[in-house]
Scaffold this active site. Structure first.
Site, PDB file in Angstrom:
ATOM      1  N   GLU A  60       0.893  -1.164   0.000  1.00  0.00           N
ATOM      2  CA  GLU A  60       0.000   0.000   0.000  1.00  0.00           C
ATOM      3  C   GLU A  60       0.926   1.208   0.000  1.00  0.00           C
ATOM      4  OE1 GLU A  60      -2.780   0.276   3.372  1.00  0.00           O
ATOM      5  OE2 GLU A  60      -2.393   2.442   3.383  1.00  0.00           O
TER       6      GLU A  60
ATOM      7  N   ARG B   5       0.519   9.993   1.684  1.00  0.00           N
ATOM      8  CA  ARG B   5       1.064  10.917   2.672  1.00  0.00           C
ATOM      9  C   ARG B   5       2.237  11.716   2.090  1.00  0.00           C
ATOM     10  NH1 ARG B   5       1.473   7.499   8.136  1.00  0.00           N
ATOM     11  NH2 ARG B   5      -0.531   6.715   7.427  1.00  0.00           N
TER      12      ARG B   5
ATOM     13  N   LYS C 218     -10.771  -1.491   7.119  1.00  0.00           N
ATOM     14  CA  LYS C 218      -9.518  -1.259   7.824  1.00  0.00           C
ATOM     15  C   LYS C 218      -9.892  -0.877   9.258  1.00  0.00           C
ATOM     16  CE  LYS C 218      -5.897   2.290   7.819  1.00  0.00           C
ATOM     17  NZ  LYS C 218      -4.693   2.708   7.124  1.00  0.00           N
TER      18      LYS C 218
HETATM   19  C1  3PG Z   1      -1.446   3.547   8.011  1.00  0.00           C
HETATM   20  O1  3PG Z   1      -1.177   4.495   7.305  1.00  0.00           O
HETATM   21  O2  3PG Z   1      -2.213   2.655   7.679  1.00  0.00           O
HETATM   22  C2  3PG Z   1      -0.848   3.466   9.365  1.00  0.00           C
HETATM   23  O3  3PG Z   1      -0.462   4.714   9.810  1.00  0.00           O
HETATM   24  C3  3PG Z   1       0.312   2.557   9.431  1.00  0.00           C
HETATM   25  O4  3PG Z   1       0.512   2.396  10.769  1.00  0.00           O
HETATM   26  P1  3PG Z   1       1.956   2.061  11.354  1.00  0.00           P
HETATM   27  O5  3PG Z   1       2.883   3.106  10.783  1.00  0.00           O
HETATM   28  O6  3PG Z   1       1.814   2.177  12.860  1.00  0.00           O
HETATM   29  O7  3PG Z   1       2.303   0.689  10.921  1.00  0.00           O
END
Ligand code: 3PG
Length: 216
Positions: free
Chosen positions: A41, A45, A129
């Site tokens: 994925e 961001r 999710k």
């Molecule tokens: C996401 O974007 O799905 C989560 O922020 C990932 O979470 P993690 O960085 O704690 O694994």
């Protein structure tokens, strides 16, 4: 069930990758494939998401590739055009979810409470999710939600790592676990691709040791 869902359910671990620079897309993806996880994925961001999806899709056509942190219809369009085959959202963003459904695109909306879950179910979704998983109570919360919503499967993400992965892997309520622990920013920036492979491999071993959905 569609092909994407089948493939993700078999893999059961979904690396969440934030790439600052799309030049890292190929080595990071190669490292994950080498570690046994041909899926990703790519999160919106960062500004490099769209290009990274395009590059990975072109180089590794067999990778199960999606876009994450999708919060606008415009991002859905960009992700699909770049080659993403599924969409993940942090919250149940109704316009985004409805747009994906209207285009027959697999979407996993982030849901962390009954309100959001019921909106997802009303739209015919069978997998959500669960974000942010650990701060929201992890497996304990998922088991509680799975009482009334007993047909729903969860993709927990947020705070999962090798120390708590096994607990999730043992549950038949879990569709797949998402996380960035295998592809932390420092590992990418310092080009520690071998370490990314090792972390992916470790995750696969934890998954296999925990057994399949029947808890075998
Ligand atoms: C996401 O974007 O799905 C989560 O922020 C990932 O979470 P993690 O960085 O704690 O694994």
């Amino acid at each position: 069930m569609n092909e994407i869902i089948n493939a993700l359910e078999k893999l059961r671990i979904l690396p969440v990758i934030a790439l600052d620079d799309s030049k890292d897309a190929i080595p990071v993806m190669q490292a994950l494939i080498d570690g046994g996880l041909p899926c990703a994925e790519i999160t919106f961001r960062t500004d490099a998401a769209e290009d990274s999806i395009r590059i990975i899709g072109r180089e590794f056509p067999n990778v199960v590739l999606g876009a994450g942190t999708v919060m606008t219809i415009e991002q859905v369009e960009k992700a699909l055009e770049a080659g993403a085959s599924f969409i993940v959202t942090p919250g149940l963003n109704e316009p985004v979810v409805d747009y994906c459904i209207s285009r027959d695109v697999t979407v996993f909306p982030g849901c962390m409470d009954t309100y959001a879950i019921e909106k997802a179910i009303a739209r015919g979704l069978e997998i959500v999710k669960f974000f942010p998983a650990e701060p929201m109570g992890g497996m304990k919360m998922i088991n509680a939600l799975a009482g009334p919503y007993n047909k729903l499967k969860f993709m927990p993400t947020g705070g999962i790592n090798p120390s708590n992965l096994s607990e999730y892997m043992k549950s038949d309520k879990i569709f797949s676990v998402g996380g960035s622990w295998m592809v932390k920013k420092a590992l990418i920036n310092e080009r520690r691709f071998d370490e990314i492979s090792s972390l992916a491999h470790e995750a696969v071993e934890i998954r296999d040791k925990a057994g399949d959905h029947d808890g075998k």
